[in-house]
Design a protein around this motif. Structure first.
Motif, short mmCIF file in Angstrom:
data_model
loop_
_atom_site.label_atom_id
_atom_site.label_comp_id
_atom_site.label_asym_id
_atom_site.label_seq_id
_atom_site.Cartn_x
_atom_site.Cartn_y
_atom_site.Cartn_z
N ILE A 140 -21.56 30.51 15.08
CA ILE A 140 -20.84 30.58 13.81
C ILE A 140 -19.68 29.60 13.86
CG2 ILE A 140 -19.50 32.04 12.25
CD1 ILE A 140 -20.90 34.47 13.66
N HIS A 141 -19.67 28.62 12.96
CA HIS A 141 -18.51 27.75 12.83
C HIS A 141 -17.48 28.43 11.94
CE1 HIS A 141 -20.21 24.46 15.01
NE2 HIS A 141 -21.24 24.31 14.18
N GLY A 142 -16.22 28.39 12.36
CA GLY A 142 -15.18 29.08 11.61
C GLY A 142 -15.21 30.57 11.89
N GLY A 143 -15.22 30.93 13.16
CA GLY A 143 -15.35 32.34 13.52
C GLY A 143 -14.22 33.22 13.01
N GLY A 144 -13.04 32.63 12.77
CA GLY A 144 -11.91 33.43 12.32
C GLY A 144 -11.81 33.59 10.82
N SER A 145 -12.73 32.99 10.07
CA SER A 145 -12.72 33.11 8.61
C SER A 145 -13.22 34.49 8.18
CB SER A 145 -13.62 32.04 7.99
OG SER A 145 -14.98 32.27 8.36
N GLY A 146 -13.12 34.78 6.89
CA GLY A 146 -13.67 36.03 6.38
C GLY A 146 -15.15 36.13 6.66
N ILE A 147 -15.87 35.03 6.38
CA ILE A 147 -17.31 34.98 6.67
C ILE A 147 -17.55 35.17 8.16
CG2 ILE A 147 -19.31 33.43 6.78
CD1 ILE A 147 -18.99 34.34 4.00
N GLY A 148 -16.79 34.43 8.96
CA GLY A 148 -17.00 34.45 10.40
C GLY A 148 -16.76 35.81 11.03
N THR A 149 -15.64 36.46 10.68
CA THR A 149 -15.33 37.75 11.28
C THR A 149 -16.37 38.80 10.91
OG1 THR A 149 -13.83 38.23 9.41
CG2 THR A 149 -12.84 37.33 11.42
N PHE A 150 -16.92 38.70 9.71
CA PHE A 150 -17.96 39.63 9.30
C PHE A 150 -19.28 39.31 10.00
CE2 PHE A 150 -21.06 41.77 6.68
CZ PHE A 150 -20.40 42.93 6.26
N ALA A 151 -19.64 38.01 10.05
CA ALA A 151 -20.91 37.61 10.65
C ALA A 151 -20.97 37.97 12.13
CB ALA A 151 -21.12 36.11 10.46
N ILE A 152 -19.86 37.82 12.85
CA ILE A 152 -19.83 38.21 14.26
C ILE A 152 -20.29 39.65 14.42
CG2 ILE A 152 -18.29 38.75 16.20
CD1 ILE A 152 -16.51 36.39 15.23
N GLN A 153 -19.71 40.52 13.60
CA GLN A 153 -19.94 41.95 13.78
C GLN A 153 -21.33 42.39 13.34
OE1 GLN A 153 -16.19 44.41 12.85
NE2 GLN A 153 -15.90 42.52 11.69
N ILE A 154 -21.81 41.89 12.20
CA ILE A 154 -23.13 42.33 11.74
C ILE A 154 -24.21 41.76 12.64
CG2 ILE A 154 -23.40 40.49 10.02
CD1 ILE A 154 -24.67 44.15 9.80
N ALA A 155 -24.03 40.53 13.15
CA ALA A 155 -25.02 39.96 14.06
C ALA A 155 -25.07 40.75 15.37
CB ALA A 155 -24.72 38.49 14.33
N PHE A 312 -6.67 34.86 9.63
CA PHE A 312 -7.77 35.42 10.41
C PHE A 312 -8.35 36.59 9.61
CE2 PHE A 312 -9.77 38.05 13.67
CZ PHE A 312 -10.48 37.11 14.38
N GLY A 313 -9.57 36.42 9.12
CA GLY A 313 -10.18 37.45 8.29
C GLY A 313 -9.92 37.19 6.82
N LYS A 314 -9.82 38.28 6.03
CA LYS A 314 -9.71 38.18 4.58
C LYS A 314 -8.26 38.30 4.11
CE LYS A 314 -12.87 38.28 2.06
NZ LYS A 314 -13.69 37.22 1.44
N ILE A 315 -7.98 37.67 2.97
CA ILE A 315 -6.71 37.81 2.27
C ILE A 315 -6.98 38.45 0.92
CG2 ILE A 315 -4.80 36.56 1.19
CD1 ILE A 315 -4.96 34.53 3.44
N LEU A 316 -6.19 39.48 0.59
CA LEU A 316 -6.39 40.22 -0.65
C LEU A 316 -5.26 39.98 -1.63
CD1 LEU A 316 -7.49 43.77 0.68
CD2 LEU A 316 -8.91 41.74 0.27
N LEU A 317 -5.58 40.17 -2.92
CA LEU A 317 -4.59 40.22 -4.00
C LEU A 317 -4.68 41.59 -4.65
CD1 LEU A 317 -5.16 36.85 -5.97
CD2 LEU A 317 -3.25 37.40 -4.42
N THR A 318 -3.54 42.13 -5.05
CA THR A 318 -3.52 43.40 -5.78
C THR A 318 -2.80 43.21 -7.11
OG1 THR A 318 -1.48 44.06 -4.61
CG2 THR A 318 -3.57 44.82 -3.69
#
Length: 319
Positions: A140-155, A312-318
């Motif tokens: 996974i390229h960009g392991g610390g991104s939102g996509i990356g952090t999720f892909a690590i765990q589901i894989a 690292f991971g996701k950023i949210l807006l409220t």
């Protein structure tokens, strides 16, 4: 309602909070009062596909406020999260009912905003399209991104051995803590050489790439015989060279797809697959959404600046 309006596509500073007309739940749609929405890279820099909302925001969580005709699965008051074609950076959004998820058990309503886009992207690409399977290896390229952090765990939950690249040693360490077998600091190491070393010279079975052009040929070099490259981002460019003799000689598959411009029918199909294969892993605690920071809607520009730096991971807006 309040919404983030892109006055001109480009830098985060061009995002503005404005009062706009409330959306309505049309036929086959629900109207969600948004509790939180998540950011995704470059959505403020490119115009939406035809027919999509002009406001950014590709996922959200909230409470159903109205139900359009023809919708029987959802009712007013349901707590949900949803995959959007846009419009999430606002106080309300209308969305096709087939793109709505129940909140996974054990996940807060706010944090669930960060699940739909990453879950649907990861599952539809490396699992549905190129059939990543138990016992294989994934880079996974960009392991610390939102996509990356999720892909690590589901894989990892699907018994896949995961390697990642990241931009500094601290991010590599965090990715390993999430479940990656090993990590590569791409600023100090050549990822092709390191992948070969980690796999006994074979290469990896699947690569998930957000970088694009500069990595195209290097990805081909890092793949094993029968390997598959799936490109989901072009952060560093769209045009690159590739050694086709390697593609032919190693029997490789090179594929790519976005999620936003798919049809509502295709998105609904992906949602059903995610509910079947990913939701149980989330509810079992094997996959957790990683939230880096939460900003109020009025600070959307600051949030997008943070997204383009070392998050690292996701950023949210409220709202």
């Amino acid at each position: 309602m309040k919404a983030i309006v892109v006055s001109r596509y480009g830098e985060p500073e061009l995002l503005e909070v404005r009062e706009v007309e409330d959306p309505q739940a049309g036929e086959g749609e629900v109207l969600i009062k948004i509790v939180a929405t998540a950011l995704n890279k470059r959505e403020n820099r490119t115009s939406p596909p035809p027919g999509a909302s002009l406001y950014p925001g590709l996922e959200c969580s909230g409470i159903i406020e109205a139900v359009g005709s023809g919708v029987s699965k959802w009712k007013v008051g349901d707590e949900v999260c949803a995959l959007l074609g846009g419009g999430g950076h606002a106080e309300k959004v209308n969305v096709p009912a087939g793109q709505v998820f129940p909140i996974p058990k054990g996940v807060s309503l706010q944090d669930a905003a960060g699940i739909p886009e990453v879950a649907c992207t990861v599952w539809s690409t490396i699992f549905m399209s190129v059939h990543l399977s138990k016992g294989e290896t994934l880079l996974i390229h960009g392991g610390g991104s939102g996509i990356g952090t999720f892909a690590i765990q589901i894989a990892k939950a699907k018994d896949v051995k995961v390697f990642i690249t990241a931009g500094n040693d601290e991010r590599v360490k965090k990715c390993i803590e999430l479940g990656a077998a090993d990590g590569i600091n791409y600023k100090t190491e050549d990822f092709v050489e390191r992948v070969k070393a980690l796999t006994g010279g074979k290469g990896v079975d699947v690569i998930l790439d957000i970088v694009g052009a500069p990595y195209l040929n290097r990805n081909v070099e890092a793949l094993a015989v029968g390997g598959r490259l799936f490109i989901i981002g072009l952060q560093e460019g769209a045009t690159g060279d590739i050694n086709l003799s390697l593609v032919l000689g190693k029997h490789l598959t090179v594929a790519g797809a976005g999620l936003r411009n798919r049809t509502a029918e295709n998105k609904a199909q992906i949602v059903q697959e995610v509910l079947e294969h990913v939701w149980p892993e989330i509810e079992a605690g094997k996959v957790k959404i990683v939230i880096d920071e939460v900003f109020p809607l009025e600070r959307a520009a600051d949030a997008h600046c943070a997204l383009e730096s070392s998050h690292f991971g996701k950023i949210l807006l409220t709202p």
